[in-house]
Scaffold this motif. Structure first.
Motif, PDB file in Angstrom:
ATOM      1  N   ARG A 165      12.227   0.478   0.688  1.00 52.02           N
ATOM      2  CA  ARG A 165      12.176  -0.202  -0.609  1.00 52.02           C
ATOM      3  C   ARG A 165      10.999  -1.167  -0.668  1.00 52.02           C
ATOM      4  O   ARG A 165      10.384  -1.339  -1.731  1.00 52.02           O
ATOM      5  CB  ARG A 165      13.497  -0.932  -0.881  1.00 52.02           C
ATOM      6  CG  ARG A 165      14.653   0.015  -1.180  1.00 52.02           C
ATOM      7  CD  ARG A 165      15.921  -0.731  -1.560  1.00 52.02           C
ATOM      8  NE  ARG A 165      15.755  -1.502  -2.783  1.00 52.02           N
ATOM      9  CZ  ARG A 165      16.758  -2.154  -3.385  1.00 52.02           C
ATOM     10  NH1 ARG A 165      17.976  -2.115  -2.860  1.00 52.02           N
ATOM     11  NH2 ARG A 165      16.541  -2.832  -4.491  1.00 52.02           N
ATOM     12  N   GLN A 210      13.200   6.056 -11.957  1.00 58.06           N
ATOM     13  CA  GLN A 210      12.431   5.599 -10.796  1.00 58.06           C
ATOM     14  C   GLN A 210      11.034   5.175 -11.231  1.00 58.06           C
ATOM     15  O   GLN A 210      10.435   5.780 -12.118  1.00 58.06           O
ATOM     16  CB  GLN A 210      12.331   6.719  -9.750  1.00 58.06           C
ATOM     17  CG  GLN A 210      11.787   8.007 -10.294  1.00 58.06           C
ATOM     18  CD  GLN A 210      11.910   9.199  -9.384  1.00 58.06           C
ATOM     19  OE1 GLN A 210      11.655  10.316  -9.796  1.00 58.06           O
ATOM     20  NE2 GLN A 210      12.293   9.000  -8.148  1.00 58.06           N
ATOM     21  N   TYR A 222       3.753  -0.394  -3.414  1.00 61.27           N
ATOM     22  CA  TYR A 222       3.077   0.665  -4.185  1.00 61.27           C
ATOM     23  C   TYR A 222       3.047   0.291  -5.664  1.00 61.27           C
ATOM     24  O   TYR A 222       1.992   0.360  -6.327  1.00 61.27           O
ATOM     25  CB  TYR A 222       3.824   1.976  -3.963  1.00 61.27           C
ATOM     26  CG  TYR A 222       3.139   3.213  -4.492  1.00 61.27           C
ATOM     27  CD1 TYR A 222       3.092   3.483  -5.862  1.00 61.27           C
ATOM     28  CD2 TYR A 222       2.558   4.145  -3.631  1.00 61.27           C
ATOM     29  CE1 TYR A 222       2.492   4.627  -6.355  1.00 61.27           C
ATOM     30  CE2 TYR A 222       1.946   5.293  -4.117  1.00 61.27           C
ATOM     31  CZ  TYR A 222       1.914   5.524  -5.471  1.00 61.27           C
ATOM     32  OH  TYR A 222       1.313   6.653  -5.957  1.00 61.27           O
ATOM     33  N   GLY A 253       6.366   3.935  -7.617  1.00 60.72           N
ATOM     34  CA  GLY A 253       6.535   3.602  -6.200  1.00 60.72           C
ATOM     35  C   GLY A 253       7.774   4.232  -5.615  1.00 60.72           C
ATOM     36  O   GLY A 253       7.745   4.797  -4.514  1.00 60.72           O
ATOM     37  N   LYS A 254       8.887   4.125  -6.324  1.00 66.35           N
ATOM     38  CA  LYS A 254      10.133   4.736  -5.844  1.00 66.35           C
ATOM     39  C   LYS A 254      10.006   6.257  -5.799  1.00 66.35           C
ATOM     40  O   LYS A 254      10.506   6.904  -4.876  1.00 66.35           O
ATOM     41  CB  LYS A 254      11.297   4.325  -6.740  1.00 66.35           C
ATOM     42  CG  LYS A 254      11.701   2.854  -6.603  1.00 66.35           C
ATOM     43  CD  LYS A 254      12.915   2.552  -7.467  1.00 66.35           C
ATOM     44  CE  LYS A 254      13.392   1.121  -7.262  1.00 66.35           C
ATOM     45  NZ  LYS A 254      12.413   0.125  -7.750  1.00 66.35           N
ATOM     46  N   PHE A 277       8.443   7.716  -2.708  1.00 66.34           N
ATOM     47  CA  PHE A 277       9.269   7.698  -1.501  1.00 66.34           C
ATOM     48  C   PHE A 277      10.634   8.366  -1.714  1.00 66.34           C
ATOM     49  O   PHE A 277      11.527   8.225  -0.877  1.00 66.34           O
ATOM     50  CB  PHE A 277       9.456   6.252  -1.016  1.00 66.34           C
ATOM     51  CG  PHE A 277       8.209   5.626  -0.489  1.00 66.34           C
ATOM     52  CD1 PHE A 277       7.790   5.847   0.817  1.00 66.34           C
ATOM     53  CD2 PHE A 277       7.407   4.844  -1.309  1.00 66.34           C
ATOM     54  CE1 PHE A 277       6.623   5.291   1.300  1.00 66.34           C
ATOM     55  CE2 PHE A 277       6.232   4.271  -0.836  1.00 66.34           C
ATOM     56  CZ  PHE A 277       5.833   4.501   0.472  1.00 66.34           C
ATOM     57  N   ALA A 280       7.923   0.933  -1.368  1.00 59.87           N
ATOM     58  CA  ALA A 280       7.899   1.333  -2.773  1.00 59.87           C
ATOM     59  C   ALA A 280       7.480   0.156  -3.655  1.00 59.87           C
ATOM     60  O   ALA A 280       6.720   0.328  -4.624  1.00 59.87           O
ATOM     61  CB  ALA A 280       9.276   1.853  -3.190  1.00 59.87           C
TER      62      ALA A 280
END
Length: 226
Positions: free
Chosen positions: A27, A81, A33, A84-85, A88, A30
């Motif tokens: 996390r 999402q 990012y 970033g999420k 990943f 993410a």
């Protein structure tokens, strides 16, 4: 007895679904990012508005506010999402597994201010470390959690020496844990198998390599393997 943090839910239609909460490490990656993306957006806006004088400064501040507080909300309610999420394999859902909506996303993101306290998201980080589902303050208040979008692969095959008669009554959760251990054993290192088997020693009454074999045998009995 659980051997991991996987969550098993049953929908109103009687369908079982499995959710795996994302840990603080992934996390954080993410978040970084997404932070870089937000910085790029603000920097581009600053360059574009740098020639507008005082009005440009005011517009830049508005852009900073919108990007900081609504960047995650827009992506979470439209795609579940942020970029970033997504990079990943993570997504935001409610505790019951349903996709997050506008209200839930707003709450969890507005309370990032609390997570930041006293600095550098210290409170949010401590909260995640103490939570079995890796929740920060915003997740608790919004009733949400960040999970892996794709469920981990479950192995339908596992080897065992012989079926082991179960002399003690195992509740449903414990049976699922034993079977999950056996199914995942092919993807686990010997050291990890040993660690998990020792955790479940109250069931096998043994430790060491024998505990691994014993658990797989019990699992074979539970799923009807011969």
């Amino acid at each position: 007895m659980k051997i991991d943090n996987q969550i098993n839910l049953e929908t109103a239609e009687g369908i079982d679904i499995q959710l795996t909460p994302a840990g603080i490490g992934v996390r954080t990656l993410a978040f970084v990012y997404d932070l870089l993306i937000r910085v790029v957006i603000v920097a581009a806006a600053a360059i574009a508005l740098s020639f507008a004088g005082k009005m440009g400064i005011g517009l830049i501040l508005i852009v900073v506010f919108l990007v900081e507080w609504f960047y995650p909300v827009v992506f979470e309610i439209t795609k579940g999402q942020t970029p970033g999420k997504k990079s990943f394999g993570l997504t935001v859902v409610y505790d019951n597994g349903l996709p997050v909506n506008l209200a839930g996303s707003l709450i969890r993101n507005l309370f990032r201010a609390a997570d930041f306290l006293p600095a550098f998201y210290l409170l949010g980080g401590v909260c995640m470390l103490l939570s079995s589902h890796n929740k920060r303050v915003g997740d608790y208040i919004g009733g949400t959690m960040v999970v892996y979008k794709e469920a981990p692969i479950r192995m339908s095959y596992f080897s065992f020496d012989k079926q082991q008669k179960v002399d003690i009554k195992l509740d449903e959760e414990t049976q699922k844990s034993v079977i999950a251990f056996a199914e995942r054993s092919k993807t686990l290192s010997p050291q990890r198998q040993q660690e998990l088997a020792d955790i479940m020693s109250p069931i096998t009454q043994v430790t060491g390599p024998e505990a691994i074999s014993h658990l797989k045998s019990i699992a074979a009995n539970l799923v009807g393997k011969t």
